[in-house]
Design a protein around this motif. Structure first.
Motif, PDB file in Angstrom:
ATOM      1  N   THR A  88     -48.258 -25.049   1.169  1.00 33.86           N
ATOM      2  CA  THR A  88     -47.167 -25.011   2.135  1.00 33.86           C
ATOM      3  C   THR A  88     -46.666 -26.393   2.476  1.00 33.86           C
ATOM      4  O   THR A  88     -45.470 -26.628   2.611  1.00 33.86           O
ATOM      5  CB  THR A  88     -47.627 -24.305   3.422  1.00 33.86           C
ATOM      6  OG1 THR A  88     -48.072 -22.991   3.100  1.00 33.86           O
ATOM      7  CG2 THR A  88     -46.488 -24.222   4.424  1.00 33.86           C
ATOM      8  N   GLN A  93     -47.006 -19.363  -4.402  1.00 33.49           N
ATOM      9  CA  GLN A  93     -47.774 -19.217  -3.175  1.00 33.49           C
ATOM     10  C   GLN A  93     -47.782 -17.768  -2.700  1.00 33.49           C
ATOM     11  O   GLN A  93     -48.794 -17.266  -2.197  1.00 33.49           O
ATOM     12  CB  GLN A  93     -47.214 -20.128  -2.093  1.00 33.49           C
ATOM     13  CG  GLN A  93     -48.105 -20.214  -0.854  1.00 33.49           C
ATOM     14  CD  GLN A  93     -47.710 -21.369   0.052  1.00 33.49           C
ATOM     15  OE1 GLN A  93     -46.795 -22.117  -0.272  1.00 33.49           O
ATOM     16  NE2 GLN A  93     -48.408 -21.510   1.163  1.00 33.49           N
ATOM     17  N   GLN A  98     -51.307 -15.676  -2.155  1.00 34.89           N
ATOM     18  CA  GLN A  98     -51.669 -15.764  -0.750  1.00 34.89           C
ATOM     19  C   GLN A  98     -52.837 -14.851  -0.423  1.00 34.89           C
ATOM     20  O   GLN A  98     -53.088 -13.849  -1.101  1.00 34.89           O
ATOM     21  CB  GLN A  98     -50.467 -15.424   0.121  1.00 34.89           C
ATOM     22  CG  GLN A  98     -50.017 -13.970   0.033  1.00 34.89           C
ATOM     23  CD  GLN A  98     -48.852 -13.679   0.959  1.00 34.89           C
ATOM     24  OE1 GLN A  98     -48.790 -14.227   2.045  1.00 34.89           O
ATOM     25  NE2 GLN A  98     -47.940 -12.792   0.531  1.00 34.89           N
ATOM     26  N   ASN A  99     -53.543 -15.192   0.633  1.00 35.78           N
ATOM     27  CA  ASN A  99     -54.678 -14.399   1.114  1.00 35.78           C
ATOM     28  C   ASN A  99     -54.147 -13.243   1.942  1.00 35.78           C
ATOM     29  O   ASN A  99     -53.502 -13.470   2.972  1.00 35.78           O
ATOM     30  CB  ASN A  99     -55.604 -15.285   1.951  1.00 35.78           C
ATOM     31  CG  ASN A  99     -56.854 -14.551   2.386  1.00 35.78           C
ATOM     32  OD1 ASN A  99     -56.988 -13.346   2.209  1.00 35.78           O
ATOM     33  ND2 ASN A  99     -57.788 -15.297   2.972  1.00 35.78           N
ATOM     34  N   PRO A 119     -51.933 -14.000   5.756  1.00 31.60           N
ATOM     35  CA  PRO A 119     -50.613 -14.159   5.103  1.00 31.60           C
ATOM     36  C   PRO A 119     -49.878 -15.398   5.609  1.00 31.60           C
ATOM     37  O   PRO A 119     -50.148 -15.898   6.693  1.00 31.60           O
ATOM     38  CB  PRO A 119     -49.879 -12.868   5.493  1.00 31.60           C
ATOM     39  CG  PRO A 119     -50.537 -12.434   6.761  1.00 31.60           C
ATOM     40  CD  PRO A 119     -51.989 -12.826   6.630  1.00 31.60           C
ATOM     41  N   MET A 120     -48.936 -15.838   4.787  1.00 36.56           N
ATOM     42  CA  MET A 120     -48.179 -17.041   5.133  1.00 36.56           C
ATOM     43  C   MET A 120     -47.200 -16.750   6.270  1.00 36.56           C
ATOM     44  O   MET A 120     -46.809 -15.610   6.503  1.00 36.56           O
ATOM     45  CB  MET A 120     -47.415 -17.548   3.908  1.00 36.56           C
ATOM     46  CG  MET A 120     -48.317 -17.977   2.756  1.00 36.56           C
ATOM     47  SD  MET A 120     -47.367 -18.641   1.374  1.00 36.56           S
ATOM     48  CE  MET A 120     -46.306 -17.284   1.017  1.00 36.56           C
TER      49      MET A 120
END
Length: 226
Positions: A2, A39, A43-44, A48-49
Protein backbone atom coordinates in the motif's frame (compact mmCIF):
# COMPACT_ATOMS: atom_id res chain seq x y z
CA UNK A 1 2.52 -2.66 -0.94
CA UNK A 2 0.00 0.00 0.00
CA UNK A 3 2.84 2.36 0.78
CA UNK A 4 4.25 1.68 -2.68
CA UNK A 5 0.95 2.67 -4.29
CA UNK A 6 0.81 5.82 -2.19
CA UNK A 7 4.39 6.65 -3.22
CA UNK A 8 3.48 6.34 -6.90
CA UNK A 9 0.43 8.54 -6.45
CA UNK A 10 2.46 11.18 -4.64
CA UNK A 11 5.28 11.15 -7.19
CA UNK A 12 2.75 11.51 -10.01
CA UNK A 13 1.30 14.65 -8.45
CA UNK A 14 4.78 16.08 -7.83
CA UNK A 15 5.85 15.24 -11.38
CA UNK A 16 2.92 17.16 -12.78
CA UNK A 17 3.86 20.29 -10.83
CA UNK A 18 7.45 20.13 -12.13
CA UNK A 19 6.50 19.64 -15.77
CA UNK A 20 7.21 15.90 -16.27
CA UNK A 21 5.87 14.54 -19.57
CA UNK A 22 2.46 12.93 -19.92
CA UNK A 23 4.16 9.68 -20.94
CA UNK A 24 5.80 9.39 -17.53
CA UNK A 25 2.51 10.11 -15.77
CA UNK A 26 0.82 7.41 -17.88
CA UNK A 27 3.60 4.97 -16.94
CA UNK A 28 3.07 5.71 -13.27
CA UNK A 29 -0.67 5.16 -13.66
CA UNK A 30 -0.08 1.77 -15.31
CA UNK A 31 2.27 0.80 -12.50
CA UNK A 32 -0.33 1.92 -9.97
CA UNK A 33 -3.02 -0.29 -11.54
CA UNK A 34 -0.64 -3.27 -11.63
CA UNK A 35 0.22 -2.91 -7.95
CA UNK A 36 -3.43 -2.37 -7.05
CA UNK A 37 -4.56 -5.51 -8.92
CA UNK A 38 -1.76 -7.59 -7.38
CA UNK A 39 -2.58 -6.35 -3.89
CA UNK A 40 -6.29 -7.11 -4.35
CA UNK A 41 -5.49 -10.66 -5.44
CA UNK A 42 -3.20 -11.28 -2.48
CA UNK A 43 -4.98 -9.44 0.31
CA UNK A 44 -5.74 -11.14 3.62
CA UNK A 45 -9.49 -11.90 3.78
CA UNK A 46 -9.35 -11.41 7.55
CA UNK A 47 -7.70 -8.02 7.15
CA UNK A 48 -9.01 -6.48 3.91
CA UNK A 49 -7.50 -3.33 2.48
CA UNK A 50 -8.91 0.12 3.16
CA UNK A 51 -11.11 0.90 0.14
CA UNK A 52 -11.24 4.57 1.07
CA UNK A 53 -7.50 4.84 0.51
CA UNK A 54 -7.79 3.30 -2.97
CA UNK A 55 -10.68 5.59 -3.82
CA UNK A 56 -8.67 8.64 -2.79
CA UNK A 57 -5.70 7.52 -4.89
CA UNK A 58 -7.89 6.86 -7.94
CA UNK A 59 -9.44 10.30 -7.56
CA UNK A 60 -5.94 11.76 -7.29
CA UNK A 61 -4.87 10.09 -10.55
CA UNK A 62 -8.10 11.18 -12.26
CA UNK A 63 -7.33 14.76 -11.23
CA UNK A 64 -3.80 14.50 -12.63
CA UNK A 65 -5.13 13.15 -15.93
CA UNK A 66 -7.66 15.99 -16.18
CA UNK A 67 -4.93 18.54 -15.45
CA UNK A 68 -2.75 17.12 -18.23
CA UNK A 69 -5.63 17.34 -20.71
CA UNK A 70 -6.37 20.91 -19.62
CA UNK A 71 -2.71 21.88 -20.06
CA UNK A 72 -2.67 20.38 -23.55
CA UNK A 73 -5.77 22.35 -24.52
CA UNK A 74 -4.32 25.57 -23.15
CA UNK A 75 -1.07 24.99 -25.06
CA UNK A 76 -3.06 24.49 -28.26
CA UNK A 77 -5.06 27.68 -27.64
CA UNK A 78 -1.87 29.68 -26.97
CA UNK A 79 -0.22 28.28 -30.10
CA UNK A 80 -3.23 29.19 -32.22
CA UNK A 81 -3.42 32.66 -30.67
CA UNK A 82 0.28 33.32 -31.31
CA UNK A 83 -0.05 32.14 -34.91
CA UNK A 84 -3.00 34.49 -35.43
CA UNK A 85 -1.09 37.41 -33.88
CA UNK A 86 1.94 36.66 -36.06
CA UNK A 87 -0.19 36.62 -39.20
CA UNK A 88 -1.77 39.93 -38.21
CA UNK A 89 1.62 41.49 -37.44
CA UNK A 90 3.19 40.51 -40.78
CA UNK A 91 0.33 42.23 -42.60
CA UNK A 92 1.67 45.54 -41.21
CA UNK A 93 4.91 45.31 -43.22
CA UNK A 94 5.06 48.21 -45.66
CA UNK A 95 2.17 49.97 -43.92
CA UNK A 96 2.35 53.44 -42.40
CA UNK A 97 1.32 53.30 -38.76
CA UNK A 98 0.76 55.70 -35.89
CA UNK A 99 1.56 54.22 -32.52
CA UNK A 100 1.15 55.38 -28.97
CA UNK A 101 4.54 56.36 -27.61
CA UNK A 102 6.96 59.07 -26.61
CA UNK A 103 10.00 58.01 -28.64
CA UNK A 104 11.01 58.63 -32.24
CA UNK A 105 14.12 57.96 -34.30
CA UNK A 106 16.39 60.70 -35.60
CA UNK A 107 18.43 59.83 -38.65
CA UNK A 108 21.80 61.44 -39.31
CA UNK A 109 21.16 64.95 -40.65
CA UNK A 110 17.43 64.32 -40.62
CA UNK A 111 14.48 65.02 -38.37
CA UNK A 112 12.24 63.23 -35.93
CA UNK A 113 8.47 63.59 -35.79
CA UNK A 114 5.64 62.86 -33.40
CA UNK A 115 1.89 63.25 -33.48
CA UNK A 116 0.55 65.43 -30.65
CA UNK A 117 -3.08 65.21 -29.68
CA UNK A 118 -4.17 68.12 -27.48
CA UNK A 119 -7.37 67.82 -25.47
CA UNK A 120 -8.08 71.48 -26.30
CA UNK A 121 -6.24 74.46 -27.73
CA UNK A 122 -3.06 75.42 -25.88
CA UNK A 123 -1.65 78.92 -26.22
CA UNK A 124 1.65 77.83 -24.73
CA UNK A 125 3.24 74.42 -25.11
CA UNK A 126 6.81 73.76 -24.04
CA UNK A 127 8.20 70.82 -25.99
CA UNK A 128 11.30 69.18 -24.54
CA UNK A 129 13.47 66.69 -26.42
CA UNK A 130 15.52 64.20 -24.40
CA UNK A 131 18.18 61.73 -25.51
CA UNK A 132 18.41 58.05 -24.55
CA UNK A 133 20.03 59.03 -21.22
CA UNK A 134 17.20 61.46 -20.40
CA UNK A 135 19.44 64.47 -21.00
CA UNK A 136 17.66 67.55 -22.41
CA UNK A 137 19.00 68.28 -25.89
CA UNK A 138 16.50 70.90 -26.99
CA UNK A 139 13.34 72.80 -26.12
CA UNK A 140 10.78 74.66 -28.16
CA UNK A 141 7.80 76.80 -27.22
CA UNK A 142 4.82 76.68 -29.55
CA UNK A 143 1.03 76.72 -29.57
CA UNK A 144 -1.24 73.76 -30.21
CA UNK A 145 -4.69 73.49 -31.71
CA UNK A 146 -7.25 71.12 -30.29
CA UNK A 147 -6.94 67.60 -31.70
CA UNK A 148 -4.24 65.81 -33.65
CA UNK A 149 -1.27 67.60 -35.24
CA UNK A 150 2.27 66.81 -36.27
CA UNK A 151 5.34 68.06 -34.47
CA UNK A 152 8.72 67.80 -36.18
CA UNK A 153 12.08 68.32 -34.55
CA UNK A 154 14.82 69.36 -36.98
CA UNK A 155 17.49 67.53 -35.02
CA UNK A 156 19.22 70.69 -33.75
CA UNK A 157 20.29 70.87 -30.13
CA UNK A 158 19.95 73.96 -27.91
CA UNK A 159 23.48 74.96 -28.93
CA UNK A 160 22.60 74.81 -32.63
CA UNK A 161 24.54 71.60 -33.33
CA UNK A 162 23.11 68.61 -35.16
CA UNK A 163 22.17 65.89 -32.68
CA UNK A 164 23.58 62.42 -33.39
CA UNK A 165 21.31 59.79 -34.88
CA UNK A 166 19.39 57.77 -32.33
CA UNK A 167 16.14 57.48 -30.43
CA UNK A 168 14.80 60.59 -28.72
CA UNK A 169 11.91 61.16 -26.34
CA UNK A 170 9.44 64.02 -26.32
CA UNK A 171 7.86 65.69 -23.29
CA UNK A 172 5.09 68.27 -23.62
CA UNK A 173 3.84 70.71 -21.00
CA UNK A 174 0.89 72.78 -22.27
CA UNK A 175 -1.45 75.46 -20.93
CA UNK A 176 -4.55 77.11 -22.32
CA UNK A 177 -5.35 80.85 -22.35
CA UNK A 178 -6.45 80.74 -18.71
CA UNK A 179 -3.25 79.07 -17.58
CA UNK A 180 -4.92 75.71 -16.96
CA UNK A 181 -2.97 72.60 -17.86
CA UNK A 182 -3.84 70.90 -21.16
CA UNK A 183 -3.43 67.16 -21.62
CA UNK A 184 -1.38 66.25 -24.68
CA UNK A 185 -1.10 62.65 -25.85
CA UNK A 186 1.92 61.75 -27.95
CA UNK A 187 2.41 59.20 -30.67
CA UNK A 188 4.90 58.39 -33.39
CA UNK A 189 4.49 57.51 -37.05
CA UNK A 190 6.48 55.58 -39.62
CA UNK A 191 6.51 52.69 -42.06
CA UNK A 192 6.85 49.15 -40.73
CA UNK A 193 9.91 47.50 -42.27
CA UNK A 194 10.12 44.28 -40.26
CA UNK A 195 8.30 42.21 -37.66
CA UNK A 196 10.09 40.47 -34.79
CA UNK A 197 8.31 37.20 -33.94
CA UNK A 198 10.96 35.81 -31.60
CA UNK A 199 9.29 36.96 -28.38
CA UNK A 200 6.05 36.10 -26.65
CA UNK A 201 4.23 38.81 -28.66
CA UNK A 202 4.99 40.25 -32.12
CA UNK A 203 6.93 43.53 -32.25
CA UNK A 204 6.83 45.92 -35.23
CA UNK A 205 10.07 47.59 -36.34
CA UNK A 206 9.85 51.14 -37.64
CA UNK A 207 13.43 52.09 -38.39
CA UNK A 208 15.31 51.04 -35.27
CA UNK A 209 12.28 51.58 -33.05
CA UNK A 210 10.45 48.57 -31.66
CA UNK A 211 6.69 49.02 -31.35
CA UNK A 212 4.44 46.45 -29.65
CA UNK A 213 1.52 45.43 -31.83
CA UNK A 214 -0.89 46.44 -29.06
CA UNK A 215 0.28 50.08 -29.15
CA UNK A 216 -0.72 50.67 -32.81
CA UNK A 217 -3.45 53.31 -33.07
CA UNK A 218 -3.85 53.83 -36.83
CA UNK A 219 -2.76 52.06 -40.01
CA UNK A 220 -2.62 53.50 -43.53
CA UNK A 221 -0.89 53.09 -46.87
CA UNK A 222 2.79 53.96 -46.89
CA UNK A 223 3.74 57.10 -48.80
CA UNK A 224 7.34 55.94 -49.19
CA UNK A 225 8.32 55.61 -52.81
CA UNK A 226 9.66 52.36 -54.06
Amino acid sequence: MTSGISSIASSTTAATSTGTSAQEIAGNFTQFLTLLTTQLKNQNPLDPMDTNQFTQQLVQFAGVEQQLKTNDRLDNILTSSKAASSATATSYIGQAITADGLSADLTSGGSASWTLNAARAATKAVVTILDSKSNVVGTQTTSLTAGSQAFTWNGRTASGMNAPAGTYTIKVSAQDATGASVTVDTSTSGTVSQVDLSGAAPVLLVGSKRIPLSSVQRVGLSTTAG
